[in-house]
Design an enzyme around this catalytic site. Structure first.
Site, PDB file in Angstrom:
ATOM      1  N   GLY A 122       0.806  -1.214   0.000  1.00 36.49           N
ATOM      2  CA  GLY A 122       0.000   0.000   0.000  1.00 36.49           C
ATOM      3  C   GLY A 122       0.839   1.264   0.000  1.00 36.49           C
ATOM      4  N   CYS A 123       0.359   2.280  -0.740  1.00 36.29           N
ATOM      5  CA  CYS A 123       1.009   3.577  -0.698  1.00 36.29           C
ATOM      6  C   CYS A 123       0.329   4.421   0.376  1.00 36.29           C
ATOM      7  CB  CYS A 123       0.903   4.272  -2.059  1.00 36.29           C
ATOM      8  SG  CYS A 123      -0.711   4.179  -2.836  1.00 36.29           S
ATOM      9  N   GLY A 124       1.112   5.219   1.075  1.00 40.86           N
ATOM     10  CA  GLY A 124       0.551   6.079   2.098  1.00 40.86           C
ATOM     11  C   GLY A 124       0.353   5.393   3.427  1.00 40.86           C
ATOM     12  N   GLN A 125       0.729   4.135   3.565  1.00 40.11           N
ATOM     13  CA  GLN A 125       0.575   3.461   4.847  1.00 40.11           C
ATOM     14  C   GLN A 125       1.802   2.631   5.164  1.00 40.11           C
ATOM     15  OE1 GLN A 125      -3.281   2.029   6.135  1.00 40.11           O
ATOM     16  NE2 GLN A 125      -2.406   0.059   6.492  1.00 40.11           N
ATOM     17  N   GLY A 137      -3.200   7.267  -0.660  1.00 36.69           N
ATOM     18  CA  GLY A 137      -3.112   5.817  -0.718  1.00 36.69           C
ATOM     19  C   GLY A 137      -4.492   5.194  -0.628  1.00 36.69           C
TER      20      GLY A 137
END
Length: 294
Positions: free
Chosen positions: A115-118, A184
């Protein structure tokens, strides 16, 4: 007489979603464009630092609530007394009613995600999958699916003006209940999970809902959808092997590559009420348009 659910107190600390910057285009000329805002938000639970998320900041309190829900750190919204977001210090202070049992052990193991942003989720989720039971008879019709995709197409979004973000939505049939964007896709689905918990009890159930995402259907996205009780997920992107295997084992209907009237159903096709004549009418229309241009 029914008793209203116990809900946390939330600030309303939304932040600007975009900012304008000056760029140089292919002709060497300066122009102004919008780009998505991105800011850190560090979550503190009962004064203990848990994680820092990178987020647009559209609905940060719902994001925090949904994050705690999907990480299984809290079991119901009433476990939280308040969520206070302060962008001056980029922090979210969560106060629970009774604390979180074994928080050290429950946050010790992390799993790096796609995941992006996490970036990571707390371990142990896979062991809990066999406890999830999705509604047996929940279905979506092809008409509803096309209506859903049309609603997404018409939705005004940060992506259209600035790009570089993911969007997620909850539907009942073709009716859009909630739409959210973030840097994300995990942040976006967590925000939806938080929103569900803040609704009346009749809206908290997931068995009559469909989850839509612009991002790919990975194992984490499938697991979070299942935790919310949502038996049908739709994506404009594709699906990973582990996402496929988990969705298959759970009996969750995963539909991908869904744009306009095209799609593929990866798993649980028994939940999809097919109406092939709708797709055939699109093909016929395309053929007539091509003939008119020749």
């Amino acid at each position: 007489m029914s008793v209203a659910p116990l809900l946390p107190r939330l600030t309303q600390a939304s932040a600007p979603l975009t900012r304008e910057v000056t760029v140089v285009n292919e002709f060497g000329a300066a122009e102004t464009v919008s780009i998505p805002a991105e800011r850190p938000l560090t979550i503190y639970v009962d004064r203990r630092e848990i994680v820092t998320l990178m987020t647009l900041g559209a609905m940060p309190e719902l994001l925090v609530l949904g994050y705690l829900r999907n990480q299984r750190l809290i079991r119901e919204a009433g476990d939280v007394l308040s969520i206070m977001v302060d962008w001056e210090v980029n922090a979210a202070a969560v106060e629970t009613r009774h604390g979180i049992t074994d928080i050290d052990a429950r946050t010790a193991q992390r799993v790096v995600t796609t995941g992006c942003g996490q970036g990571s989720v707390f371990g142990g989720l896979m062991q809990e999958l066999d406890q999830i039971q999705l509604a047996e008879h929940a279905q979506v019709t092809q008409t509803e699916l096309y209506g859903l995709l049309n609603a997404i197409r018409l939705q005004e979004t940060t992506y259209k003006s600035a790009g570089s973000v993911h969007g997620c939505a909850l539907f009942r049939g073709a009716e859009m209940l909630m739409f959210v964007e973030d840097v994300g896709r995990h942040n976006a689905i967590d925000t939806l999970a938080g929103w569900m918990w803040m609704q009346p009890s009749s809206e908290q159930r997931g068995d009559d809902k469909i989850f839509y995402t612009t991002g790919r259907l990975t194992s984490e996205m499938i697991m979070k959808s299942a935790q919310m009780g949502v038996p049908v997920v739709v994506s404009r992107s594709g699906m990973t092997q582990m996402g496929y295997e988990i969705a298959r084992d759970l009996g969750l209907c995963a539909i991908g590559r869904a744009i306009n009237r095209r799609f593929v159903c990866y798993t649980a096709p028994e939940r999809l009420v097919l109406q092939p004549e709708l797709a055939a009418s699109r093909v016929a229309g395309d053929s007539l348009s091509a003939a008119g241009r020749s």
